[in-house]
Design a protein around this motif. Structure first.
Motif, PDB file in Angstrom:
ATOM      1  N   VAL A  30       0.909  -1.043  -0.020  1.00  0.00           N
ATOM      2  CA  VAL A  30       0.004   0.181  -0.079  1.00  0.00           C
ATOM      3  C   VAL A  30       1.027   1.026  -0.011  1.00  0.00           C
ATOM      4  O   VAL A  30       0.634   2.129  -0.605  1.00  0.00           O
ATOM      5  CB  VAL A  30      -0.939  -0.070   1.192  1.00  0.00           C
ATOM      6  CG1 VAL A  30      -1.782   1.223   1.216  1.00  0.00           C
ATOM      7  CG2 VAL A  30      -1.782  -1.291   1.341  1.00  0.00           C
ATOM      8  N   ASN A  31       1.690   1.243   0.835  1.00  0.00           N
ATOM      9  CA  ASN A  31       2.721   2.602   1.051  1.00  0.00           C
ATOM     10  C   ASN A  31       3.422   2.783  -0.259  1.00  0.00           C
ATOM     11  O   ASN A  31       3.701   3.970  -0.267  1.00  0.00           O
ATOM     12  CB  ASN A  31       3.653   2.432   2.196  1.00  0.00           C
ATOM     13  CG  ASN A  31       2.762   2.233   3.422  1.00  0.00           C
ATOM     14  OD1 ASN A  31       1.642   2.540   3.758  1.00  0.00           O
ATOM     15  ND2 ASN A  31       3.515   1.559   4.574  1.00  0.00           N
ATOM     16  N   ARG A  32       3.952   1.880  -1.099  1.00  0.00           N
ATOM     17  CA  ARG A  32       4.652   2.318  -2.074  1.00  0.00           C
ATOM     18  C   ARG A  32       3.736   3.006  -3.234  1.00  0.00           C
ATOM     19  O   ARG A  32       4.358   3.586  -4.340  1.00  0.00           O
ATOM     20  CB  ARG A  32       5.306   0.980  -2.999  1.00  0.00           C
ATOM     21  CG  ARG A  32       4.440   0.009  -3.687  1.00  0.00           C
ATOM     22  CD  ARG A  32       5.157  -1.290  -3.579  1.00  0.00           C
ATOM     23  NE  ARG A  32       6.247  -0.961  -4.999  1.00  0.00           N
ATOM     24  CZ  ARG A  32       6.914  -1.992  -5.485  1.00  0.00           C
ATOM     25  NH1 ARG A  32       6.933  -3.148  -4.964  1.00  0.00           N
ATOM     26  NH2 ARG A  32       7.699  -1.725  -6.505  1.00  0.00           N
ATOM     27  N   ARG A  33       2.594   3.249  -3.101  1.00  0.00           N
ATOM     28  CA  ARG A  33       1.679   3.711  -4.010  1.00  0.00           C
ATOM     29  C   ARG A  33       1.981   5.264  -4.095  1.00  0.00           C
ATOM     30  O   ARG A  33       1.691   5.903  -5.092  1.00  0.00           O
ATOM     31  CB  ARG A  33       0.204   3.380  -3.756  1.00  0.00           C
ATOM     32  CG  ARG A  33       0.056   2.032  -4.141  1.00  0.00           C
ATOM     33  CD  ARG A  33      -1.783   1.813  -3.860  1.00  0.00           C
ATOM     34  NE  ARG A  33      -2.040   0.470  -4.017  1.00  0.00           N
ATOM     35  CZ  ARG A  33      -3.024  -0.387  -2.842  1.00  0.00           C
ATOM     36  NH1 ARG A  33      -3.713   0.600  -2.212  1.00  0.00           N
ATOM     37  NH2 ARG A  33      -2.957  -1.285  -2.940  1.00  0.00           N
ATOM     38  N   THR A  34       2.262   5.626  -2.930  1.00  0.00           N
ATOM     39  CA  THR A  34       2.649   7.290  -2.693  1.00  0.00           C
ATOM     40  C   THR A  34       3.866   7.285  -1.891  1.00  0.00           C
ATOM     41  O   THR A  34       4.292   7.171  -1.024  1.00  0.00           O
ATOM     42  CB  THR A  34       1.459   7.959  -1.848  1.00  0.00           C
ATOM     43  OG1 THR A  34       0.422   7.690  -2.235  1.00  0.00           O
ATOM     44  CG2 THR A  34       1.814   9.445  -1.678  1.00  0.00           C
ATOM     45  N   LYS A  35       4.912   7.639  -2.939  1.00  0.00           N
ATOM     46  CA  LYS A  35       6.266   7.531  -2.463  1.00  0.00           C
ATOM     47  C   LYS A  35       6.399   8.832  -1.432  1.00  0.00           C
ATOM     48  O   LYS A  35       6.103   9.973  -1.736  1.00  0.00           O
ATOM     49  CB  LYS A  35       7.133   7.776  -3.625  1.00  0.00           C
ATOM     50  CG  LYS A  35       7.495   6.619  -4.437  1.00  0.00           C
ATOM     51  CD  LYS A  35       8.268   6.707  -5.364  1.00  0.00           C
ATOM     52  CE  LYS A  35       8.700   5.379  -6.371  1.00  0.00           C
ATOM     53  NZ  LYS A  35       9.731   5.609  -7.145  1.00  0.00           N
ATOM     54  N   LEU A  36       7.305   8.758  -0.404  1.00  0.00           N
ATOM     55  CA  LEU A  36       7.936   9.857   0.236  1.00  0.00           C
ATOM     56  C   LEU A  36       8.485  10.855  -0.626  1.00  0.00           C
ATOM     57  O   LEU A  36       9.220  10.356  -1.495  1.00  0.00           O
ATOM     58  CB  LEU A  36       9.016   9.201   1.262  1.00  0.00           C
ATOM     59  CG  LEU A  36       8.403   7.992   2.311  1.00  0.00           C
ATOM     60  CD1 LEU A  36       9.435   7.513   2.974  1.00  0.00           C
ATOM     61  CD2 LEU A  36       7.155   8.558   3.307  1.00  0.00           C
ATOM     62  N   THR A  37       8.323  11.969  -0.090  1.00  0.00           N
ATOM     63  CA  THR A  37       8.987  13.150  -0.799  1.00  0.00           C
ATOM     64  C   THR A  37      10.233  13.809  -0.158  1.00  0.00           C
ATOM     65  O   THR A  37      10.985  14.346  -0.648  1.00  0.00           O
ATOM     66  CB  THR A  37       8.051  14.123  -0.976  1.00  0.00           C
ATOM     67  OG1 THR A  37       7.463  14.709   0.114  1.00  0.00           O
ATOM     68  CG2 THR A  37       6.885  13.675  -2.055  1.00  0.00           C
ATOM     69  N   MET A  38      10.251  13.461   1.227  1.00  0.00           N
ATOM     70  CA  MET A  38      11.328  14.069   1.968  1.00  0.00           C
ATOM     71  C   MET A  38      12.748  13.198   1.526  1.00  0.00           C
ATOM     72  O   MET A  38      12.848  12.082   1.139  1.00  0.00           O
ATOM     73  CB  MET A  38      11.221  14.043   3.408  1.00  0.00           C
ATOM     74  CG  MET A  38      11.378  12.602   4.073  1.00  0.00           C
ATOM     75  SD  MET A  38      10.095  11.411   3.753  1.00  0.00           S
ATOM     76  CE  MET A  38       9.156  11.744   5.333  1.00  0.00           C
ATOM     77  N   TYR A  64       9.671   3.320  -2.394  1.00  0.00           N
ATOM     78  CA  TYR A  64       9.031   3.877  -1.498  1.00  0.00           C
ATOM     79  C   TYR A  64       9.305   5.511  -1.411  1.00  0.00           C
ATOM     80  O   TYR A  64       8.758   6.230  -0.662  1.00  0.00           O
ATOM     81  CB  TYR A  64       9.261   3.274  -0.233  1.00  0.00           C
ATOM     82  CG  TYR A  64       9.002   1.833  -0.069  1.00  0.00           C
ATOM     83  CD1 TYR A  64       7.516   1.223  -0.200  1.00  0.00           C
ATOM     84  CD2 TYR A  64      10.065   0.911  -0.090  1.00  0.00           C
ATOM     85  CE1 TYR A  64       7.383   0.048  -0.429  1.00  0.00           C
ATOM     86  CE2 TYR A  64       9.669  -0.465  -0.402  1.00  0.00           C
ATOM     87  CZ  TYR A  64       8.431  -0.855  -0.514  1.00  0.00           C
ATOM     88  OH  TYR A  64       7.946  -2.169  -0.446  1.00  0.00           O
ATOM     89  N   ALA A  65      10.371   5.908  -1.736  1.00  0.00           N
ATOM     90  CA  ALA A  65      10.936   7.667  -1.601  1.00  0.00           C
ATOM     91  C   ALA A  65      11.409   7.909  -3.174  1.00  0.00           C
ATOM     92  O   ALA A  65      11.935   7.347  -3.659  1.00  0.00           O
ATOM     93  CB  ALA A  65      11.716   7.643  -0.758  1.00  0.00           C
ATOM     94  N   LYS A  66      11.103   9.186  -3.411  1.00  0.00           N
ATOM     95  CA  LYS A  66      11.636   9.781  -4.304  1.00  0.00           C
ATOM     96  C   LYS A  66      13.012  10.486  -4.280  1.00  0.00           C
ATOM     97  O   LYS A  66      13.811  10.455  -5.390  1.00  0.00           O
ATOM     98  CB  LYS A  66      10.611  10.975  -4.747  1.00  0.00           C
ATOM     99  CG  LYS A  66       9.264  10.778  -5.045  1.00  0.00           C
ATOM    100  CD  LYS A  66       8.473  11.859  -5.448  1.00  0.00           C
ATOM    101  CE  LYS A  66       6.856  11.363  -5.799  1.00  0.00           C
ATOM    102  NZ  LYS A  66       6.009  12.577  -6.134  1.00  0.00           N
ATOM    103  N   LYS A  67      13.395  10.845  -3.211  1.00  0.00           N
ATOM    104  CA  LYS A  67      14.737  11.669  -3.045  1.00  0.00           C
ATOM    105  C   LYS A  67      15.666  10.633  -2.110  1.00  0.00           C
ATOM    106  O   LYS A  67      15.946  10.932  -0.973  1.00  0.00           O
ATOM    107  CB  LYS A  67      14.711  12.712  -2.197  1.00  0.00           C
ATOM    108  CG  LYS A  67      13.736  13.718  -3.273  1.00  0.00           C
ATOM    109  CD  LYS A  67      13.388  14.989  -2.303  1.00  0.00           C
ATOM    110  CE  LYS A  67      12.616  16.023  -3.036  1.00  0.00           C
ATOM    111  NZ  LYS A  67      12.129  17.161  -2.230  1.00  0.00           N
TER     112      LYS A  67
END
Length: 118
Positions: A52-60, A82-85
């Motif tokens: 579920v969490n990988r659907r919206t990646k962390l932006t920090m 799971y994260a963009k940066k």
């Protein structure tokens, strides 16, 4: 020292008998031991949550640290799901116990990353 801890070390002897005694002392407390087992028992739920969490990646900014002798690039590669940066780092000449095996290198990595993100 031998055994489980030693089998995961690249820099043998980095986790000392004194270190092991500190960890063992903490696990003598039934609440600590129970919490430790519960943490591992959550893995099946973690798999479900991660789907579920990988659907919206962390932006920090996130730093993902692997060790050359333990998971290596697999750690940063997984975190990028799971994260963009993601700042991916593989600590050389280290096994599973990164902080004990490479304390100066690990501290420098953390301080550098935290200085950039604060």
């Amino acid at each position: 020292m031998g055994g489980f801890v030693d089998s995961l070390e690249v820099r043998k002897g980095s986790v000392t008998e004194d270190d092991t005694a500190v960890f063992a002392e903490a696990l003598k407390d039934p609440a600590h031991l129970s919490a430790s087992f519960k943490w591992f028992r959550t893995f099946p739920q973690d798999v479900e949550d991660n789907a579920v969490n990988r659907r919206t990646k962390l932006t920090m900014p996130v730093m993902a640290v692997g060790a050359s002798g333990s998971l290596g690039e697999a750690v940063p590669d997984q975190v990028r799901r799971y994260a963009k940066k993601v700042t991916g780092v593989v600590v050389p000449d280290s096994g599973h116990w990164i902080y004990e095996e490479r304390p100066v290198k690990t501290t420098a990595l953390l301080l550098s990353f935290l200085g950039r993100t604060s």
